[in-house]
Scaffold this motif. Structure first.
Motif, short mmCIF file in Angstrom:
data_model
loop_
_atom_site.label_atom_id
_atom_site.label_comp_id
_atom_site.label_asym_id
_atom_site.label_seq_id
_atom_site.Cartn_x
_atom_site.Cartn_y
_atom_site.Cartn_z
N GLY A 176 -9.42 0.41 -1.89
CA GLY A 176 -8.88 1.75 -1.63
C GLY A 176 -7.43 1.79 -1.19
N HIS A 177 -6.66 0.77 -1.55
CA HIS A 177 -5.23 0.85 -1.24
C HIS A 177 -4.68 2.14 -1.86
CE1 HIS A 177 -0.92 0.06 -1.23
NE2 HIS A 177 -1.16 -0.81 -0.26
N SER A 178 -3.73 2.77 -1.21
CA SER A 178 -3.25 4.08 -1.69
C SER A 178 -2.67 3.99 -3.10
CB SER A 178 -2.23 4.67 -0.72
OG SER A 178 -1.02 3.98 -0.83
N TRP B 31 0.89 -8.90 -1.32
CA TRP B 31 2.01 -9.28 -2.20
C TRP B 31 2.17 -8.32 -3.37
CZ3 TRP B 31 1.65 -15.40 -2.76
CH2 TRP B 31 1.82 -15.97 -1.49
N LYS B 32 1.20 -7.45 -3.57
CA LYS B 32 1.21 -6.51 -4.70
C LYS B 32 1.46 -7.26 -6.03
CE LYS B 32 2.76 -3.02 -1.50
NZ LYS B 32 3.11 -1.64 -1.33
N MET B 33 2.16 -6.64 -6.98
CA MET B 33 2.36 -7.29 -8.29
C MET B 33 3.75 -7.93 -8.31
SD MET B 33 1.72 -5.72 -12.10
CE MET B 33 3.30 -4.94 -12.27
N LEU C 75 -1.17 -4.76 8.03
CA LEU C 75 -1.23 -5.02 6.58
C LEU C 75 0.20 -4.80 6.09
CD1 LEU C 75 -2.73 -5.66 3.98
CD2 LEU C 75 -3.41 -3.29 3.82
N ILE C 76 0.79 -5.86 5.59
CA ILE C 76 2.24 -5.85 5.37
C ILE C 76 2.57 -6.08 3.90
CG2 ILE C 76 4.38 -7.06 6.03
CD1 ILE C 76 1.92 -7.71 8.47
N GLY C 77 3.30 -5.15 3.31
CA GLY C 77 3.69 -5.28 1.92
C GLY C 77 5.03 -6.00 1.81
N GLY C 78 6.11 -5.24 1.73
CA GLY C 78 7.45 -5.78 1.50
C GLY C 78 7.79 -6.99 2.37
N ALA C 79 7.58 -6.87 3.66
CA ALA C 79 7.99 -7.95 4.57
C ALA C 79 7.13 -9.20 4.43
CB ALA C 79 7.99 -7.45 6.02
N TYR D 54 -5.36 1.31 8.53
CA TYR D 54 -4.81 2.67 8.50
C TYR D 54 -3.40 2.57 7.93
CZ TYR D 54 -2.35 6.87 9.85
OH TYR D 54 -1.55 7.99 9.81
N GLU D 55 -3.21 3.17 6.77
CA GLU D 55 -1.91 3.11 6.11
C GLU D 55 -1.46 4.52 5.73
OE1 GLU D 55 -1.02 -0.90 4.26
OE2 GLU D 55 -2.29 0.10 2.82
N PRO D 56 -0.64 5.14 6.56
CA PRO D 56 -0.13 6.46 6.16
C PRO D 56 0.67 6.29 4.87
CG PRO D 56 0.95 5.68 8.19
CD PRO D 56 -0.11 4.68 7.85
N TYR E 158 -2.67 -1.73 11.11
CA TYR E 158 -1.72 -0.69 10.71
C TYR E 158 -0.92 -1.20 9.52
CZ TYR E 158 2.45 1.98 10.15
OH TYR E 158 3.44 2.72 9.57
N GLY E 159 -0.70 -0.35 8.54
CA GLY E 159 0.15 -0.71 7.40
C GLY E 159 1.11 0.41 7.06
N GLY E 160 2.33 0.04 6.74
CA GLY E 160 3.33 1.03 6.36
C GLY E 160 4.67 0.64 6.92
N SER E 161 5.45 -0.12 6.09
CA SER E 161 6.81 -0.54 6.49
C SER E 161 6.83 -1.29 7.82
CB SER E 161 7.75 0.66 6.51
OG SER E 161 7.85 1.22 5.21
N MET E 162 5.82 -2.11 8.05
CA MET E 162 5.87 -2.96 9.26
C MET E 162 6.85 -4.11 8.99
SD MET E 162 2.86 -4.93 11.36
CE MET E 162 2.11 -3.67 12.38
N LYS E 163 7.71 -4.33 9.98
CA LYS E 163 8.74 -5.38 9.86
C LYS E 163 8.84 -6.08 11.21
CE LYS E 163 11.81 -1.81 7.99
NZ LYS E 163 10.96 -0.76 8.23
C1 PEP Z 1 1.12 -1.93 1.74
O1 PEP Z 1 1.35 -1.86 0.55
O2 PEP Z 1 -0.04 -2.09 2.13
C2 PEP Z 1 2.22 -1.81 2.68
C3 PEP Z 1 1.96 -1.61 3.93
O3 PEP Z 1 3.49 -1.92 2.15
P1 PEP Z 1 4.88 -1.93 2.97
O4 PEP Z 1 4.71 -2.86 4.13
O5 PEP Z 1 5.89 -2.41 2.01
O6 PEP Z 1 5.10 -0.53 3.43
#
Ligand code: PEP
Length: 248
Positions: free
Chosen positions: A93-95, A10-12, A230-234, A165-167, A208-213
């Motif tokens: 270690g989140h980017s 959920w970040k901040m 690992l899902i941020g925005g969605a 793994y989060e590019p 996998y993390g990175g704009s997964m929707k």
């Molecule tokens: C994240 O912050 O770990 C992430 C994957 O974000 P998003 O899904 O928004 O790219």
């Protein structure tokens, strides 16, 4: 067969009320016996969510953990404190931590060990920037980030951990790694672990993390070495997050 794991970050974002509403909406979409779903929430909402999720399959995690046990470390939160609040996971270690707050491979490895020491499962985030990918350094970068933890914690420690793994170029950008690009790196990570311990390599969850929707989750999650997301925005929208969970 590895158990899949869909984890929100959920970040901040949000407020105390919106955090409770989001968790409630996610829980409403789950049924008894569901497993492998978690949300890493801001520290200040952990206590509320511990109470709210007590009888639900939704696990709760933190987005970081201190690299020290206790003491004069202003602003830090220890793994004992997290454990006390029912935290099952902690991202390390989140980017965004590495790039904005100076987390290094070494401090990430220490955070990893601190989390494990008190029974909080570390989720080790690794991944390359766009410049590194374009310079063909993806595997070197990911290996270095992974090796730092193996050297400090020992290969056995990976047993009770998760890797994400989060590019960096895919995080929050709307650009997702293709199924094949992601699979290639996941496979390499698993092989690197297998060179040290085959059993751990076969059982460790690599997300996998990175704009997964919802629209791209199915393809990514169908790849042999991708065990979840690992899902941020969605993850801030219960419907999208549940749709990803259901596409496993
Ligand atoms: C994240 O912050 O770990 C992430 C994957 O974000 P998003 O899904 O928004 O790219």
């Amino acid at each position: 067969m590895r158990q899949s794991l869909i984890m929100g970050n959920w970040k901040m974002n949000g407020s105390r009320e919106s955090a409770k509403s989001l968790a409630t909406a996610i829980m409403a979409g789950l049924k008894e016996g569901d497993t492998g779903i978690a949300a890493c929430v801001p520290y200040v909402y952990l206590a509320d969510l511990q109470e709210l999720t007590a009888n639900s399959p939704l696990a709760v995690g933190a987005q970081n953990v201190a690299d020290q046990e206790s003491g004069a470390y202003t602003g830090e939160i220890s793994s004992t404190m997290l454990k006390e609040l029912g935290c099952e996971y902690a991202l390390v270690g989140h980017s965004e931590r590495r790039s904005y707050y100076g987390d290094t491979d070494e401090s990430v490895a220490t955070r990893f060990c601190e989390a494990q020491k008190n029974g909080v499962t570390p989720v080790l985030c690794i991944g390359e920037t766009l410049e590194e990918r374009e310079a063909n350094k993806t595997f070197d970068v990911v290996n270095t980030q992974l090796d730092a933890v193996i050297e400090k914690a020992g290969i056995e420690a990976l047993k009770n951990s998760v890797i994400a793994y989060e590019p960096v170029w895919a995080i929050g950008t709307g650009v997702t790694a293709s199924d094949e690009q992601a699979q290639e790196v996941h496979k390499a990570i698993r092989e690197r672990i297998a060179a040290k311990d085959q059993t751990i390599a076969e059982s460790i969850q690599i997300l996998y993390g990175g704009s997964m929707k919802p629209a791209n989750a199915k393809g990514l999650l169908a790849m042999a070495d991708i065990d979840g997301g690992l899902i941020g925005g969605a993850s801030l929208d219960a419907e999208s997050f549940l749709a990803i969970y259901q596409s496993v």
